[in-house]
Design a protein around this motif. Structure first.
Motif, PDB file in Angstrom:
ATOM      1  N   SER A 178      -1.318   9.051   5.237  1.00  0.00           N
ATOM      2  CA  SER A 178      -3.274   8.121   5.595  1.00  0.00           C
ATOM      3  C   SER A 178      -4.249   9.139   5.729  1.00  0.00           C
ATOM      4  CB  SER A 178      -2.883   7.241   6.645  1.00  0.00           C
ATOM      5  OG  SER A 178      -2.208   6.003   7.382  1.00  0.00           O
ATOM      6  N   LEU A 179      -5.757   8.446   5.431  1.00  0.00           N
ATOM      7  CA  LEU A 179      -7.108   9.843   5.506  1.00  0.00           C
ATOM      8  C   LEU A 179      -7.940   9.287   5.798  1.00  0.00           C
ATOM      9  CD1 LEU A 179      -7.915  12.944   4.136  1.00  0.00           C
ATOM     10  CD2 LEU A 179      -8.401  11.316   1.719  1.00  0.00           C
ATOM     11  N   ILE A 180      -8.411   9.868   6.523  1.00  0.00           N
ATOM     12  CA  ILE A 180      -9.618   9.755   7.532  1.00  0.00           C
ATOM     13  C   ILE A 180     -10.668  10.833   7.276  1.00  0.00           C
ATOM     14  CG2 ILE A 180     -10.902   9.381   9.587  1.00  0.00           C
ATOM     15  CD1 ILE A 180      -8.262   8.014  10.630  1.00  0.00           C
ATOM     16  N   LEU A 181     -11.661  10.526   6.474  1.00  0.00           N
ATOM     17  CA  LEU A 181     -12.722  11.379   5.780  1.00  0.00           C
ATOM     18  C   LEU A 181     -13.921  10.580   7.146  1.00  0.00           C
ATOM     19  CD1 LEU A 181     -12.060  11.691   2.315  1.00  0.00           C
ATOM     20  CD2 LEU A 181     -11.365  13.010   4.341  1.00  0.00           C
ATOM     21  N   ASN A 182     -14.658  11.752   7.101  1.00  0.00           N
ATOM     22  CA  ASN A 182     -16.492  11.288   7.728  1.00  0.00           C
ATOM     23  C   ASN A 182     -17.339  11.800   7.837  1.00  0.00           C
ATOM     24  OD1 ASN A 182     -15.248  12.795  10.245  1.00  0.00           O
ATOM     25  ND2 ASN A 182     -16.794  11.687  11.128  1.00  0.00           N
ATOM     26  N   THR A 198     -13.483  15.634   8.335  1.00  0.00           N
ATOM     27  CA  THR A 198     -15.309  16.200   9.009  1.00  0.00           C
ATOM     28  C   THR A 198     -16.048  16.996   8.519  1.00  0.00           C
ATOM     29  OG1 THR A 198     -14.639  15.468  11.049  1.00  0.00           O
ATOM     30  CG2 THR A 198     -17.318  15.442  10.546  1.00  0.00           C
ATOM     31  N   HIS A 199     -16.730  16.150   7.232  1.00  0.00           N
ATOM     32  CA  HIS A 199     -17.576  17.061   6.700  1.00  0.00           C
ATOM     33  C   HIS A 199     -18.598  17.552   6.823  1.00  0.00           C
ATOM     34  CE1 HIS A 199     -20.908  18.271   3.432  1.00  0.00           C
ATOM     35  NE2 HIS A 199     -18.811  19.034   2.933  1.00  0.00           N
ATOM     36  N   SER A 200     -19.051  18.353   7.461  1.00  0.00           N
ATOM     37  CA  SER A 200     -20.161  19.052   8.599  1.00  0.00           C
ATOM     38  C   SER A 200     -21.263  18.787   8.100  1.00  0.00           C
ATOM     39  CB  SER A 200     -20.358  20.630   8.829  1.00  0.00           C
ATOM     40  OG  SER A 200     -20.377  21.091   7.509  1.00  0.00           O
ATOM     41  N   LEU A 223       1.056  -1.069  -0.473  1.00  0.00           N
ATOM     42  CA  LEU A 223       0.543  -0.234   0.043  1.00  0.00           C
ATOM     43  C   LEU A 223       1.307   1.207  -0.044  1.00  0.00           C
ATOM     44  CD1 LEU A 223      -2.169  -1.601   0.478  1.00  0.00           C
ATOM     45  CD2 LEU A 223      -3.202  -0.298   2.397  1.00  0.00           C
ATOM     46  N   ALA A 224       0.704   1.571  -0.604  1.00  0.00           N
ATOM     47  CA  ALA A 224       1.141   3.517  -1.018  1.00  0.00           C
ATOM     48  C   ALA A 224       0.578   4.186  -0.208  1.00  0.00           C
ATOM     49  CB  ALA A 224       1.507   3.665  -2.166  1.00  0.00           C
ATOM     50  N   GLY A 225      -0.481   4.255   0.642  1.00  0.00           N
ATOM     51  CA  GLY A 225      -1.621   4.958   0.840  1.00  0.00           C
ATOM     52  C   GLY A 225      -2.776   4.525   1.499  1.00  0.00           C
ATOM     53  N   ILE A 226      -3.654   4.583   2.291  1.00  0.00           N
ATOM     54  CA  ILE A 226      -5.079   3.960   2.734  1.00  0.00           C
ATOM     55  C   ILE A 226      -5.985   5.527   2.902  1.00  0.00           C
ATOM     56  CG2 ILE A 226      -4.546   3.700   5.605  1.00  0.00           C
ATOM     57  CD1 ILE A 226      -5.913   0.786   4.840  1.00  0.00           C
ATOM     58  N   ALA A 227      -7.092   5.517   2.558  1.00  0.00           N
ATOM     59  CA  ALA A 227      -7.886   5.986   2.563  1.00  0.00           C
ATOM     60  C   ALA A 227      -8.628   5.745   3.257  1.00  0.00           C
ATOM     61  CB  ALA A 227      -8.668   7.261   2.051  1.00  0.00           C
ATOM     62  N   LEU A 228     -10.052   5.850   4.413  1.00  0.00           N
ATOM     63  CA  LEU A 228     -10.654   5.197   5.209  1.00  0.00           C
ATOM     64  C   LEU A 228     -11.802   6.722   5.274  1.00  0.00           C
ATOM     65  CD1 LEU A 228      -8.707   4.010   7.710  1.00  0.00           C
ATOM     66  CD2 LEU A 228      -9.655   2.721   6.102  1.00  0.00           C
ATOM     67  N   LEU A 229     -13.659   6.223   4.382  1.00  0.00           N
ATOM     68  CA  LEU A 229     -14.059   6.763   4.538  1.00  0.00           C
ATOM     69  C   LEU A 229     -15.103   5.708   5.170  1.00  0.00           C
ATOM     70  CD1 LEU A 229     -12.315   7.875   2.132  1.00  0.00           C
ATOM     71  CD2 LEU A 229     -15.040   8.166   0.556  1.00  0.00           C
ATOM     72  N   SER A 230     -16.089   6.752   6.710  1.00  0.00           N
ATOM     73  CA  SER A 230     -17.223   5.757   6.968  1.00  0.00           C
ATOM     74  C   SER A 230     -16.731   4.660   7.425  1.00  0.00           C
ATOM     75  CB  SER A 230     -18.068   6.438   6.120  1.00  0.00           C
ATOM     76  OG  SER A 230     -18.177   7.670   5.364  1.00  0.00           O
ATOM     77  N   VAL A 231     -15.567   4.909   8.745  1.00  0.00           N
ATOM     78  CA  VAL A 231     -15.396   2.988   8.822  1.00  0.00           C
ATOM     79  C   VAL A 231     -15.363   3.516  10.754  1.00  0.00           C
ATOM     80  CG1 VAL A 231     -12.894   4.558   9.741  1.00  0.00           C
ATOM     81  CG2 VAL A 231     -13.289   2.067   9.674  1.00  0.00           C
ATOM     82  N   ASN A 232     -15.760   1.854  10.767  1.00  0.00           N
ATOM     83  CA  ASN A 232     -15.831   1.379  12.309  1.00  0.00           C
ATOM     84  C   ASN A 232     -14.372   0.479  12.244  1.00  0.00           C
ATOM     85  OD1 ASN A 232     -16.088   0.260  14.425  1.00  0.00           O
ATOM     86  ND2 ASN A 232     -18.020  -0.026  14.284  1.00  0.00           N
ATOM     87  N   PRO A 233     -13.401   0.846  13.082  1.00  0.00           N
ATOM     88  CA  PRO A 233     -12.547   0.279  12.675  1.00  0.00           C
ATOM     89  C   PRO A 233     -12.082  -1.344  13.939  1.00  0.00           C
ATOM     90  CG  PRO A 233     -12.092   2.348  14.391  1.00  0.00           C
ATOM     91  CD  PRO A 233     -13.576   2.382  13.618  1.00  0.00           C
TER      92      PRO A 233
END
Length: 239
Positions: free
Chosen positions: A180-184, A210-212, A84-94
Motif C-alpha cells: 500500500s502506498l499513500i502520497l500527498n 509527502t511532497h513538500s 488487488l495486488a496493491g493499492i496506491a492512494l493519492l490525495s485521499v480523504n478516507p
C-alpha cells in the motif's frame, strides 16, 4: 518508451472532472507495459462504480486512485480485496462525507453549470488545487480547466453524488496485507495532511510519502516524484 517485464495490469483512477490528461505526465515516466487510465464516472455511488469496474477489470491488478478515484479504489478494496495486488492512494480523504456537506456540493454543481465548468474550476477552485509555487503555472491551470470542460456538467453531477455517498473503508485498508502506498502534497487544502495521516494510521504497513512543494494535484504538480514512488510500489506488488 522503455517497458519492463511486469505483467500485473496497473489501473489508474482519476479524480473529479479529470480525464486521461491527469495521468499522462506520470504514464510517460513509468516503465510499465500494462496501464489503463479510467475516468471515475458512469455511476452515482462508489459502490455502483466499483461493481461495474470489477466486472470489466482483469482478475488481478494494481490500482492507483487520485482524490475521488482513491475513494473508489477504497471501495474496490472493500468489495474485492483478493483482486488487488496493491493499492496506491493519492490525495485521499478516507472518511465518509459529512451529511452537512451535501448541500454545498450540489450547489457547486449548479454554480459550475452557470459559469461553465472549465471557467468555474479556473476561477473558483484553482487556488485550492495547487501549491503556492504553482499558482502562476498557466499551462497546468489550462490543463485542469480543459479536463473540466471535457468532462462536462453531467459527469460533475454524478461524481458529486459519489463523493456524497462514499463510505469509510479504513477497516478494509487495515486488513489489506498487500503493498500500500499513500502520497500527498504538503499544501493540499482539499485532502489535507491530516486526512492522509488517518489513512496511514489505518494502513499500518503502508509507505506514506509527502511532497513538500505540491498541493492537491500531485500527478500534474510532481509527476517525476509520483512516477518514482509508483515504480517502487509496482515492483513490490509483483511479489
Amino acid at each position: 518508451m522503455m517497458q519492463d517485464n511486469h505483467n500485473t495490469p496497473l489501473i489508474l483512477l482519476g479524480g473529479t472532472l479529470c480525464n486521461h490528461r491527469l495521468w499522462q505526465p506520470v504514464i510517460e515516466r513509468l516503465r510499465v507495459s500494462h496501464v489503463t487510465s479510467i475516468v471515475t464516472s458512469g455511476a452515482d455511488s462508489a459502490r455502483e462504480l466499483s461493481s461495474r469496474l470489477l466486472v470489466t477489470l482483469p482478475p488481478r491488478f494494481c490500482v492507483a486512485g487520485f482524490s475521488l478515484g482513491a475513494m473508489v479504489a477504497l471501495q474496490m478494496l472493500a468489495d474485492a480485496p483478493e483482486r488487488l495486488a496493491g493499492i496506491a492512494l493519492l490525495s485521499v480523504n478516507p472518511l465518509a462525507d459529512l451529511p452537512a456537506n451535501a448541500v454545498g456540493r450540489r450547489a457547486a454543481v449548479c454554480e459550475a453549470q452557470a459559469f461553465g465548468v472549465g471557467r468555474w474550476v479556473s476561477e473558483k477552485m484553482w487556488q485550492k488545487y495547487v501549491a503556492p509555487g504553482h499558482q502562476d503555472d498557466a499551462g497546468m491551470r489550462s490543463v485542469i480547466a480543459t479536463m473540466a470542460d471535457e468532462s462536462g456538467i453531467e459527469t460533475f453531477s454524478r461524481q458529486t453524488e459519489i463523493a456524497i455517498s462514499r463510505a469509510d473503508h479504513r477497516a478494509a485498508l487495515a486488513a489489506f496485507s498487500r503493498p500500500s502506498l499513500i502520497l500527498n502534497g504538503a499544501y493540499d487544502a482539499i485532502c489535507t495532511p491530516q486526512h492522509h495521516q488517518l489513512a496511514a494510521e489505518a494502513a499500518k504497513t503502508a509507505r506514506w510519502l509527502t511532497h513538500s512543494d505540491s498541493g492537491h494535484f500531485l500527478p500534474l504538480e510532481a509527476p517525476d516524484w509520483v512516477a518514482t514512488a509508483l515504480r517502487v510500489w509496482i515492483k513490490e506488488s509483483q511479489a
